[in-house]
Design a protein around this motif. Sequence first.
Motif, short mmCIF file in Angstrom:
data_model
loop_
_atom_site.label_atom_id
_atom_site.label_comp_id
_atom_site.label_asym_id
_atom_site.label_seq_id
_atom_site.Cartn_x
_atom_site.Cartn_y
_atom_site.Cartn_z
N HIS A 223 0.86 -1.18 0.00
CA HIS A 223 0.00 0.00 0.00
C HIS A 223 0.90 1.23 0.00
O HIS A 223 1.78 1.35 0.84
CB HIS A 223 -0.89 0.02 1.24
N SER A 224 0.67 2.14 -0.90
CA SER A 224 1.53 3.32 -0.95
C SER A 224 1.34 4.16 0.30
O SER A 224 0.29 4.13 0.96
CB SER A 224 1.19 4.16 -2.18
N ASP A 226 0.97 7.31 0.33
CA ASP A 226 -0.10 8.27 0.06
C ASP A 226 -1.47 7.66 0.34
O ASP A 226 -2.36 8.32 0.90
CB ASP A 226 -0.04 8.73 -1.40
N ASP A 227 -1.64 6.39 -0.02
CA ASP A 227 -2.91 5.72 0.24
C ASP A 227 -3.13 5.58 1.75
O ASP A 227 -4.23 5.84 2.26
CB ASP A 227 -2.92 4.34 -0.43
N PHE A 228 -2.10 5.19 2.47
CA PHE A 228 -2.21 5.03 3.91
C PHE A 228 -2.57 6.36 4.56
O PHE A 228 -3.46 6.43 5.42
CB PHE A 228 -0.90 4.48 4.48
N SER A 230 -4.00 8.96 3.21
CA SER A 230 -5.35 9.36 2.83
C SER A 230 -6.39 8.70 3.73
O SER A 230 -7.34 9.36 4.18
CB SER A 230 -5.61 8.99 1.36
N ARG A 231 -6.20 7.43 4.02
CA ARG A 231 -7.10 6.72 4.93
C ARG A 231 -6.95 7.25 6.36
O ARG A 231 -7.93 7.37 7.10
CB ARG A 231 -6.81 5.22 4.90
#
Length: 440
Positions: A223-224, A226-228, A230-231
């Motif tokens: 998981h990038s 940025d994705d982490f 964002s969550r």
Amino acid sequence: MNSRQTPIPLRPTACPGLLRIVQALDGGICRIKLSGGAIRSEQAVAVADAAELYAGGIIEATNRANLQIRGIDGQQTALIDRLLAAGLGPGSAAADDVRNLMLSPTAGIDRQMLFDTRPLADRILTTVQQNERFHDLSAKFAVQLDGGEALAMLEHPHDVWLSAFERDGECRLAFGLAGCPTDTPAGSVTLNDGHDLVVAVLDLFLELARPEQSRMRHLLAEHSADDFLSRLAERVRFQVICDGLRTTRPGALHIGICPQAESGRVYIGAQPPLGRLDPAMLRGTAELAQAFGDASLRFTPWQSLLLPNVRDEHAAEVVLRLEQLGLLCSPDLALSRLIACTGSVGCGKGLADTKGDALQLAGLLQRYGHVLHVHLSGCPRSCAAAHIAPVTLLAVSIGRYDLYFRDAAQPGFGALHARNLTIEAVATLLDARARSPLDA
């Protein structure tokens, strides 16, 4: 928790804990996790007594500011009970593994600190121990909380790190994932939101990680970041930091006499040779803390210890007595700058007697007049050092090592300089390098 416990079954990581005795060549290992690296004098005496009565009398300071007892044989339950009775255990048996939060050894007393991290650290540790969902975290999953102290280990990687900084008159906590406070932060939160940030990160990690992804770096490989993030932003408020933070520090010493924030008080740093204490050494140091300090000791990520809150006029006497116990109180001693793993004497993976070889190397370097930071590792796992030392010796056979110099452009230990060297050859090469005008 019940004051009587028996060893619990090994988890897949097989990391030692207070309730989990892990076997090595020289017997069992019991690791005692210290809150913020601190231990009361009477607790230190209990550790010394347990090591003397139920083990081989070897006590090690670890690079995460904890203690471990080696050489435990058939009296595991008695040893555990002794330590639990001293208040050194977790709130519950299942919570022992998650007590991995590292502070500066001078938290609350450092002259440069931006805030006292200890209350926040206590709150985080209480939460992770009391909430069963966090007991699924790996025994290696670790958090760092840096309050801006001058004495701070900024190179150890952590799964989550928080570091205080000041901007526009406000003190905030920068944070990052799978790295160190020297990295570019992912964002920042207010001091009041530090606890909620850590809880949110841990919750999100456990939701996303597969069982084999025990560390944050494993998860971020899939998981990038940025994705982490964002969550994460859906759970806790944080600000994105567009520029890096200044992470250089004046470089307070962890060995010797150093002034504290309170006028007239000092802390005294002492290095057990190669990170090892015997019961008499630990017991004697605890007695000094009782007589001249605040009846506590603090262990450091440099495998050393501090006696805090010593009055100025007593400092010289305390140093003298520490040296009489066998501790090193001068950074000018070569042995005070060397670290070494257990080596082949106590570890089945060790290819050389690293501690014995380190003593030999220290004598040679002292003779040459050099005080260098050198790490001797018996195998590539690098158990004695979580960061990369300026000089690393990696054992390849009995008494022989490959020599590396730290290089930011190179992975692992750095740049390989020479192979299959004896300790004498290493000392000669390091002496020649130190004298070279190219390295001046």
